[in-house]
Each structure stands twice: as C-alpha cells, then as structure tokens.
Design a protein around this motif. Structure first.
Motif, mmCIF file in Angstrom:
data_model
loop_
_atom_site.group_PDB
_atom_site.id
_atom_site.type_symbol
_atom_site.label_atom_id
_atom_site.label_comp_id
_atom_site.label_asym_id
_atom_site.label_seq_id
_atom_site.Cartn_x
_atom_site.Cartn_y
_atom_site.Cartn_z
ATOM 1 N N VAL A 68 1.006 -0.893 -0.141
ATOM 2 C CA VAL A 68 -0.123 0.209 -0.155
ATOM 3 C C VAL A 68 1.216 1.320 -0.177
ATOM 4 O O VAL A 68 1.663 1.152 1.327
ATOM 5 C CB VAL A 68 -1.004 0.200 0.989
ATOM 6 N N PRO A 69 0.558 1.894 -1.185
ATOM 7 C CA PRO A 69 1.670 3.374 -0.744
ATOM 8 C C PRO A 69 1.144 4.586 0.059
ATOM 9 O O PRO A 69 -0.049 4.301 1.320
ATOM 10 C CB PRO A 69 0.713 4.293 -2.799
ATOM 11 N N SER A 73 -0.836 9.311 -2.966
ATOM 12 C CA SER A 73 -2.076 8.705 -3.799
ATOM 13 C C SER A 73 -2.405 7.297 -2.641
ATOM 14 O O SER A 73 -3.526 7.243 -3.719
ATOM 15 C CB SER A 73 -1.153 7.714 -4.554
ATOM 16 N N LEU A 75 -5.207 6.196 -0.557
ATOM 17 C CA LEU A 75 -6.984 6.438 -1.043
ATOM 18 C C LEU A 75 -7.056 7.143 0.122
ATOM 19 O O LEU A 75 -8.120 8.601 0.883
ATOM 20 C CB LEU A 75 -7.829 5.531 -1.452
ATOM 21 N N LYS A 99 -4.649 -3.261 8.181
ATOM 22 C CA LYS A 99 -6.064 -3.603 6.846
ATOM 23 C C LYS A 99 -5.134 -5.450 7.321
ATOM 24 O O LYS A 99 -4.797 -5.611 7.328
ATOM 25 C CB LYS A 99 -4.431 -3.589 5.406
ATOM 26 N N PRO A 102 -7.927 -7.823 1.171
ATOM 27 C CA PRO A 102 -6.633 -7.713 0.033
ATOM 28 C C PRO A 102 -6.675 -6.569 -0.492
ATOM 29 O O PRO A 102 -7.109 -5.744 -0.980
ATOM 30 C CB PRO A 102 -7.548 -8.578 -0.722
ATOM 31 N N VAL A 103 -5.714 -5.827 -1.032
ATOM 32 C CA VAL A 103 -4.712 -5.242 -1.952
ATOM 33 C C VAL A 103 -5.213 -5.103 -3.284
ATOM 34 O O VAL A 103 -4.492 -6.276 -3.963
ATOM 35 C CB VAL A 103 -3.675 -4.588 -1.739
ATOM 36 N N ALA A 104 -5.942 -4.499 -4.429
ATOM 37 C CA ALA A 104 -6.296 -4.649 -5.688
ATOM 38 C C ALA A 104 -6.471 -6.484 -5.874
ATOM 39 O O ALA A 104 -6.412 -6.633 -7.165
ATOM 40 C CB ALA A 104 -4.846 -4.410 -6.200
ATOM 41 N N GLY A 105 -7.325 -6.767 -4.943
ATOM 42 C CA GLY A 105 -8.072 -7.964 -4.422
ATOM 43 C C GLY A 105 -9.648 -8.141 -5.788
ATOM 44 O O GLY A 105 -10.020 -9.213 -4.857
ATOM 45 N N GLY A 106 -10.289 -6.785 -5.853
ATOM 46 C CA GLY A 106 -11.956 -6.636 -6.340
ATOM 47 C C GLY A 106 -12.656 -7.282 -4.998
ATOM 48 O O GLY A 106 -14.188 -7.223 -4.979
ATOM 49 N N MET A 107 -11.862 -6.683 -4.218
ATOM 50 C CA MET A 107 -12.705 -6.212 -2.491
ATOM 51 C C MET A 107 -12.973 -4.508 -1.874
ATOM 52 O O MET A 107 -13.446 -4.129 -1.490
ATOM 53 C CB MET A 107 -12.462 -7.145 -1.597
ATOM 54 N N ALA A 108 -12.250 -3.979 -2.682
ATOM 55 C CA ALA A 108 -12.477 -2.250 -2.480
ATOM 56 C C ALA A 108 -11.561 -1.810 -1.572
ATOM 57 O O ALA A 108 -12.488 -1.240 -0.468
ATOM 58 C CB ALA A 108 -14.301 -1.938 -2.482
ATOM 59 N N GLY A 110 -8.961 -0.367 -1.070
ATOM 60 C CA GLY A 110 -8.710 1.100 -1.380
ATOM 61 C C GLY A 110 -9.823 1.786 -0.569
ATOM 62 O O GLY A 110 -9.994 2.713 -0.298
ATOM 63 N N SER A 111 -11.168 2.096 -1.572
ATOM 64 C CA SER A 111 -12.307 2.375 -1.212
ATOM 65 C C SER A 111 -12.759 1.898 -0.127
ATOM 66 O O SER A 111 -13.581 3.683 0.375
ATOM 67 C CB SER A 111 -12.988 1.993 -2.858
ATOM 68 N N SER A 261 -13.463 -6.976 -10.028
ATOM 69 C CA SER A 261 -12.196 -7.420 -10.976
ATOM 70 C C SER A 261 -11.116 -8.542 -10.286
ATOM 71 O O SER A 261 -10.425 -8.524 -11.101
ATOM 72 C CB SER A 261 -11.712 -5.831 -11.230
ATOM 73 N N GLY A 262 -10.779 -9.355 -9.571
ATOM 74 C CA GLY A 262 -10.469 -9.678 -9.342
ATOM 75 C C GLY A 262 -9.316 -9.814 -8.287
ATOM 76 O O GLY A 262 -8.661 -8.387 -8.478
HETATM 77 N N1 LIG Z 1 -5.854 3.063 1.533
HETATM 78 C C1 LIG Z 1 -5.690 1.783 1.003
HETATM 79 N N2 LIG Z 1 -5.879 0.384 0.215
HETATM 80 C C2 LIG Z 1 -5.053 0.135 -0.601
HETATM 81 N N3 LIG Z 1 -4.884 -0.352 -1.597
HETATM 82 C C3 LIG Z 1 -4.817 1.788 -2.053
HETATM 83 C C4 LIG Z 1 -5.142 2.252 -0.705
HETATM 84 N N4 LIG Z 1 -4.815 3.790 -1.347
HETATM 85 C C5 LIG Z 1 -4.287 3.695 -3.174
HETATM 86 N N5 LIG Z 1 -3.731 2.327 -2.984
HETATM 87 C C6 LIG Z 1 -3.620 1.827 -4.572
HETATM 88 O O1 LIG Z 1 -5.183 1.113 -5.142
HETATM 89 C C7 LIG Z 1 -4.865 -0.152 -5.569
HETATM 90 C C8 LIG Z 1 -6.139 -0.774 -5.235
HETATM 91 O O2 LIG Z 1 -7.134 -0.772 -4.334
HETATM 92 P P1 LIG Z 1 -8.000 -1.989 -3.872
HETATM 93 O O3 LIG Z 1 -9.381 -0.554 -3.438
HETATM 94 O O4 LIG Z 1 -7.562 -2.565 -2.882
HETATM 95 O O5 LIG Z 1 -8.515 -2.549 -5.221
HETATM 96 P P2 LIG Z 1 -9.565 -3.661 -5.495
HETATM 97 O O6 LIG Z 1 -11.021 -2.206 -5.756
HETATM 98 O O7 LIG Z 1 -9.469 -3.982 -6.439
HETATM 99 O O8 LIG Z 1 -9.866 -3.753 -4.250
HETATM 100 C C9 LIG Z 1 -4.049 -0.953 -5.161
HETATM 101 O O9 LIG Z 1 -2.476 -0.055 -6.665
HETATM 102 C C10 LIG Z 1 -3.237 0.289 -4.035
HETATM 103 O O10 LIG Z 1 -1.614 0.729 -4.301
#
Ligand SMILES: Nc1ncnc2c1ncn2[C@@H]1O[C@H](COP(=O)(O)OP(=O)(O)O)[C@@H](O)[C@H]1O
Ligand SMILES: C[C@@](CO)(OP(=O)(O)O)[C@H](O)COP(=O)(O)OP(=O)(O)OC[C@H]1O[C@@H](n2ccc(N)nc2=O)[C@H](O)[C@@H]1O
Length: 310
Positions: A68-69, A73, A75, A99, A102-108, A110-111, A261-262
């Motif tokens: 996670v950055p 950037s 979120l 946390k 999972p990061v970029a796992g399709g489970m939001a 970061g959102s 999006s997995g």
């Molecule tokens: N707080 C955060 N947690 C997770 N990912 C983050 C966060 N802030 C920025 N990112 C970036 O957002 C992307 C993934 O967002 P995330 O919502 O985890 O993915 P997804 O929408 O697939 O679930 C990654 O490239 C990660 O580097």
C-alpha cells in the motif's frame, strides 16, 4: 457533534453479487448495474488530530501493508485532503490503517479506507457533514466508495456510485481465496472490452432472480443467481484462477466466482460449518496465498464508539 482528538472507523470489504457492465463511455468508464454486499472483513482507520499544522500522514499495518502506498496517492490520504481543502480545515491528521482486506483484490480495500477516512475526519474536525454530503465526496474518490459508506446490500448504478439499498434476509456465509498479487481494475475493464464485440454489448441490468434470492435468504437460490461480467476478463488475465474456482466447487461450495475485478475468488457456503470445512480445504490446497471467511451483510464504515476520545 463536537470535534474529537482521536477516532477509529471500521470499514467493510465488498463483493459484487451481480455485476453487469455496459459498453465503454467517452470518459473511459463503463455504465454498470451491480448488487454490492458488505462482508465482515474489515480495515480499521484511526485518525489522530494534528493541531499544530495541516500535515496529513499515513501509516499502514497488518496484512498486505507493504503493498500500500503511503504518499498522496493513498486513497485514505486523498479522502482527508479532499475534506481539508473543501472546508478550509487548518488542522492536520495522522492516519493509521490496519488492513485485513487484500490490496487490488476486487474487494474495494482502498475504496473502503477512503470511506472510513471521510467518516473519521468528519468527526475529528467537527465538520458535521450529513450522510448525503459524505456520499457526494465519496463519489469524487471512486466508483465503489459511496457503497462502502452505506454497506449492507445495495444496488449500484452509473459508474457504481449511485447506491440504493436492497432488502436481504438472513446471513450468507462466504469464503475468500486470496491470490498472490493483485489485478489492476482498469486493466480488467479494458480486457473485457477486448473480449466483447462492442456491437453485442447490452445495457447493464440486474437479474430479477438475484433480488428474489436475497429476499428469500436461501443460499441455494442465491448460488444460481450470482453473475459477474468481469470474470471472463479476470480469467483471461489470470487463467490459474479457474483452477481455484473449480477446486472450491469440487469441495462442495454452492457457488464460486471472481470477486469484482479479482483476483480474489469468492465461494458461497451453505452454512457456517460448511464454510469452515471449505476454508480448511482451500488453505491446504496450495492454490491461494491465504483464505478468509466472512458473514454478510454487515453495515458500512462506522465509528467504533470506544475509540472516540476528546
Ligand atoms: N488505502 C489503500 N489500501 C489499498 N490500496 C490502496 C490504498 N490507497 C491506494 N491504494 C492503491 O489502490 C489500488 C488497489 O485498490 P483496492 O481498492 O485495494 O483494489 P480493488 O478495487 O481491486 O479492491 C492499489 O494499486 C493500491 O496501490
Ligand atoms: C470493479 C469494481 C466493481 O465494484 O470494483 P473492484 O472489483 O475493483 O473492487 C468497481 O467497478 C471499481 O471501482 P473503483 O475501484 O472505485 O474504480 P475507480 O477508482 O472509480 O476507477 C478505476 C478505473 O476502473 C475503470 N472503471 C471503474 C468503474 C467503472 N464503472 N468503469 C470503469 O471502467 C476505469 O478505467 C477507471 O479509471
């Protein structure tokens, strides 16, 4: 509500029980009709007031922290910066994210951290913004962020940011196979466009049988009503995920599907005991990085009462 010196907000992961994607729009987004469900897999965001300056800092702990950055950037930082700028807030905030999503796992993941930070800073800085006002700012941060505020089970239209609650009865038992690495959401949407001839893409719509199944509370009915237009694109980019899905079905899951999006694979179990049995088999299979179980639906981002300090 008076400002606080520290507050912690718990925010849920989301899955898409139905995800119908229309043709790409000029702005690069796709119209969707989706049914979100918030699941009991959480990130916690703690916000501590900085009175002496307007700096916004973030630290990330827990699972996947190194992915996670921690710059602008992030979120959560973007959410705090948005409110600080919009409402001329002079104070700053120190954010700590714990946390498990999972990061970029399709489970939001970061959102939902962005949604949690909107709720935390609203309280921390005494902005007294309404749920509707927070929803508006959430939509500026990402298509999934408004749902992460609402939670439970809801229909998402537009880019997914137009959220209306959907009735769901009972508790559903989910198991998640978390994969190594993530999948870029934009890349999966682009792959879908590559796989589908534009002329045959219908406007997005939610299956009526999904709404009926949610009202029934019967997992067997829900199992046959699940759908995800992004699944074929995710499997095209990560074909090995097909083995994980099939393994879960062979072990008795009622349904198996890519989450959004997995690359996370989700499995619907008949009940809590079946979920535990499935999780054990998946963990032993060597097909995924780790396994999580969660019941659903659960509420959206919410302040942990004991965490609030003046
Ligand atoms: N707080 C955060 N947690 C997770 N990912 C983050 C966060 N802030 C920025 N990112 C970036 O957002 C992307 C993934 O967002 P995330 O919502 O985890 O993915 P997804 O929408 O697939 O679930 C990654 O490239 C990660 O580097
Ligand atoms: C796919 C879904 C399903 O709920 O979630 P995830 O599986 O990523 O969690 C969402 O559409 C992801 O929502 P979110 O991750 O907030 O996307 P955004 O930040 O708004 O947009 C990131 C990028 O995804 C693509 N995008 C997103 C939403 C949408 N309706 N159409 C798109 O084409 C665009 O390329 C956009 O630039």
């Amino acid at each position: 509500m008076s400002p606080s010196a520290e507050v912690t907000v718990r925010a849920p992961a989301k899955i898409n029980l139905g995800l119908s994607v229309g043709p790409p729009l000029p702005d690069g987004f796709h119209p969707v009709a989706t049914v979100y469900q918030a699941v009991a897999l959480y990130d916690d965001v703690t916000a501590v007031l900085r009175e002496d300056d307007s700096a916004i800092s973030v630290e990330v702990a827990g699972d996947f922290a190194d992915e996670v950055p921690t710059d602008e950037s992030n979120l959560a930082v973007r959410a705090a910066r948005l409110l600080q700028t919009e409402y001329d807030v002079e104070e700053g905030v120190e954010l700590t994210i714990r946390k498990t999503i999972p990061v970029a796992g399709g489970m939001a993941g970061g959102s939902t951290d962005a949604a949690a930070t909107l709720v935390a800073c609203n309280r921390l800085w005494g902005l007294q913004l309404s749920q509707t006002e927070l929803q508006g700012h959430a939509a500026e941060l990402g298509s999934d962020v408004p749902f992460c505020l609402v939670g439970h089970t809801a229909l998402g239209r537009g880019r997914g940011e137009q959220v209306t609650e959907v009735m769901s009865r009972g508790v559903f038992h989910w198991v998640f196979a978390i994969a190594d690495g993530g999948l870029s959401t934009p890349a999966v949407y682009s792959e879908l466009d590559r796989l589908r001839p534009l002329r045959r893409v219908e406007p997005p719509q939610v299956r009526p049988e999904l709404i009926t199944a949610l009202l029934s509370g019967r997992p067997e009915a829900l199992a046959i009503a699940l759908s995800n237009d992004l699944q074929a694109a995710a499997l095209s980019l990560r074909p090995e995920l097909g083995d994980t899905l099939q393994f879960g079905l062979d072990q008795g899951a009622l349904a198996a599907m890519i989450s959004g999006s997995g690359p996370t694979c989700l499995f619907l179990a008949a009940d809590s005991r079946s979920a535990v049995d499935l999780a054990v088999e998946l963990a032993a299979s060597g097909l995924c990085r780790m396994v999580r179980q969660a019941e659903a639906p659960v509420p959206g981002a919410r302040i942990l009462p004991a965490s609030v300090s003046r």
